[in-house]
Every structure is written in C-alpha cells, then in structure tokens.
Design an enzyme around this catalytic site. Sequence first.
Site, short mmCIF file in Angstrom:
data_model
loop_
_atom_site.label_atom_id
_atom_site.label_comp_id
_atom_site.label_asym_id
_atom_site.label_seq_id
_atom_site.Cartn_x
_atom_site.Cartn_y
_atom_site.Cartn_z
N ASP A 44 64.41 -20.18 36.41
CA ASP A 44 64.29 -21.52 37.00
C ASP A 44 63.14 -22.23 36.30
O ASP A 44 62.27 -21.59 35.71
CB ASP A 44 64.01 -21.43 38.51
CG ASP A 44 63.93 -22.82 39.16
OD1 ASP A 44 64.79 -23.68 38.84
OD2 ASP A 44 63.02 -23.06 39.96
N SER A 45 63.15 -23.56 36.41
CA SER A 45 62.04 -24.33 35.84
C SER A 45 60.73 -23.94 36.53
O SER A 45 59.66 -24.06 35.93
CB SER A 45 62.30 -25.82 36.04
OG SER A 45 62.44 -26.09 37.42
N HIS A 59 65.01 -25.70 44.97
CA HIS A 59 63.74 -25.92 45.69
C HIS A 59 63.97 -26.40 47.13
O HIS A 59 63.09 -26.26 47.98
CB HIS A 59 62.90 -27.01 45.01
CG HIS A 59 62.19 -26.56 43.77
ND1 HIS A 59 62.84 -26.24 42.60
CD2 HIS A 59 60.87 -26.39 43.51
CE1 HIS A 59 61.95 -25.90 41.69
NE2 HIS A 59 60.74 -25.99 42.22
N CYS A 66 68.92 -22.56 38.79
CA CYS A 66 68.40 -23.93 38.72
C CYS A 66 69.60 -24.84 38.49
O CYS A 66 70.36 -24.62 37.53
CB CYS A 66 67.43 -24.01 37.55
SG CYS A 66 66.84 -25.67 37.18
N GLU A 119 56.69 -27.91 45.08
CA GLU A 119 55.83 -27.21 44.11
C GLU A 119 54.35 -27.30 44.54
O GLU A 119 53.55 -26.44 44.21
CB GLU A 119 56.00 -27.76 42.69
CG GLU A 119 57.36 -27.46 42.08
CD GLU A 119 57.41 -26.17 41.26
OE1 GLU A 119 56.47 -25.86 40.53
OE2 GLU A 119 58.43 -25.44 41.37
N GLY A 121 63.71 -31.90 36.28
CA GLY A 121 64.66 -32.86 36.87
C GLY A 121 64.74 -34.21 36.20
O GLY A 121 65.79 -34.85 36.23
N CYS A 135 69.70 -28.28 44.69
CA CYS A 135 68.47 -27.95 43.94
C CYS A 135 67.88 -26.74 44.65
O CYS A 135 67.76 -26.73 45.89
CB CYS A 135 67.49 -29.11 43.96
SG CYS A 135 65.88 -28.67 43.25
#
Length: 280
Positions: free
Chosen positions: A15-16, A199, A78, A163, A48, A197
């Site tokens: 994932d990023s 996240h 992701c 994040e 993104g 997403c």
Amino acid sequence: MEQFPTQQGPIGLFDSGYGGLTILEKMRSLMPQYDYLYLGDNARAPYGTRSFDVVYEFTRQSVKKLFDMGCPLVILACNTASAKALRSIQTKDLPLWNPDMRVLGVIRPTVEQIGNLTKTRHVGILGTEGTIQSKSYPIEISKLYPDIIVSGKACPLFVPLVENTEYDSDGADYFVKKYLDELLDKDSRIDTIILGCTHYPLLLPKIKKYVPEGTKIVAQGEIVAQSLQDYLDRHTDMESLITKGNNCEFFTTESVEKFRKSASVFLKEKTIHATRISLE
Ligand code: DGL
C-alpha cells in the site's frame, strides 16, 4: 531485463501507506498459517492525487521489491494502485519478470460482491481522487452488473485524516458529513456505499453516523481476504509456493519509529518491528 525465479516465500502486501494494514489484518485472521510481508511506501504517500504514470512507476518499484524479497504473490492492498497500475503490471511487466508470479488487486473482488448487496441497484463509491477519476469501479461494475447505477465521490481529505490519526476528531466529522452529503445529493437512491480506499475503514463509525439508516457500508478487508482464500484453493500451484510459518514482517520507506506508532493504531498490536528500505 529484470527476471525473478519461481520461488517459495510470503504473500506480499503493498500500500502507499498504512491503509493496506486493514486488509492484512483480515487476511491474517482468516489465513494465519501463511507468512506475510507488508510494504508501505509511506515516504511517498499519499498516492491518491498522483498521475497515472507516477502511481504506475511507484507501484511497479514496490512490486519488484516484494518479488526481490522472495514473495511469489503480491496483493496491491490499495485501490489507487489497483486502479492505476495493476493492469499495466499484469500485462506488461509480469510476462517479462516471470509469468508464474502473480499480482492481484482489491477492486475486482469488491465489485463481485456488490450485485448481492444492493437492493435499489444504486451504489455509491468513496475513494481517492485517483480511484474515482480512473472510473475503475463503474467500469468493472458495468461488466458484471450492467443494471447497477454507480455514483462516485472523491474524498481527498480522508487519507490525510487517517494517516495523521485524526480519524476520530471533530474535523473528521465535518469532512465525513460533507462528502457523504455530496454523494447522496448525486443520487438519493443509493443503498450501498463501497469504501473504495483501504484507509477508510478507520472512519467507519463516523461514516455510519451520516448515512440514512439501513445503508450498507462495504469495507474491503474481509471480502479481499475471502477472495484470496478462494483463489489459493483454486490455484494449488501458487498455494504450494506460499510459506507457512505464521510470520509477518513490515517494511516502510519512511521512518521506522513513525511506522511502528501509526501501524499499531491500525493493527491494535503494540510490538510492530519495521525495517526501512529504499525503492529507487
Ligand atoms: N489506501 C489507498 C487506497 O486504497 C490510498 C491512499 C493514498 O492516497 O495513498 O486507495
């Protein structure tokens, strides 16, 4: 030209940043027997808002790294990377690197479930700008369920909120309500919303507050984990390459200390040891 041997090793997750940990957690609880290796490109997150070419190049570097570290199978945990890089990696890079290795994404398994969930046949997608602009969800949904009407809403502030561990704050309430209102203004018949997403599951309690009662909110972790289990049941050659030691290792392109702190929020584990690596 780079080539990789067919090798035994862990399942690689990429994932990023930290979002893919929501997928890893569900995979480990469904399939604890396997070894896993998680790579977060935290130094270059978020992805993104980045262009197709950049997301492809960064994702390609990360997948190569995971193959280099011994993974025979890599999951792009992701949506942005799945939307913007998966196809090119599968069609251009894998045949040259080693056609026996596999790279799988998270969009297709999620889309497969949608037809069974929506009653109104009106579905909403929340995702990063990249995922929404790519139109990957409407394109994939129209292939499997042409009767479903899809509306997308980019939520550019969700990933920074998560994040920076602000997903529980009043600021998060403000943006969750704003984005959901904008989505439901587009189509008030939406009865199912995909968190497109990895996240976003951390914002789930807030998202539930601002949708009409009965709206189904679809997080991807369990769906993707189940789909991988089905895949490995069907592809025994690949399954036999996955090592089974119940281990999990973490790698990040940013500070190890920062990763340890944030990852423990996502995984609710106190002792996470990560190693810093460079991808360029
Ligand atoms: N977690 C990633 C996804 O599922 C996006 C995060 C980012 O913008 O880097 O799309």
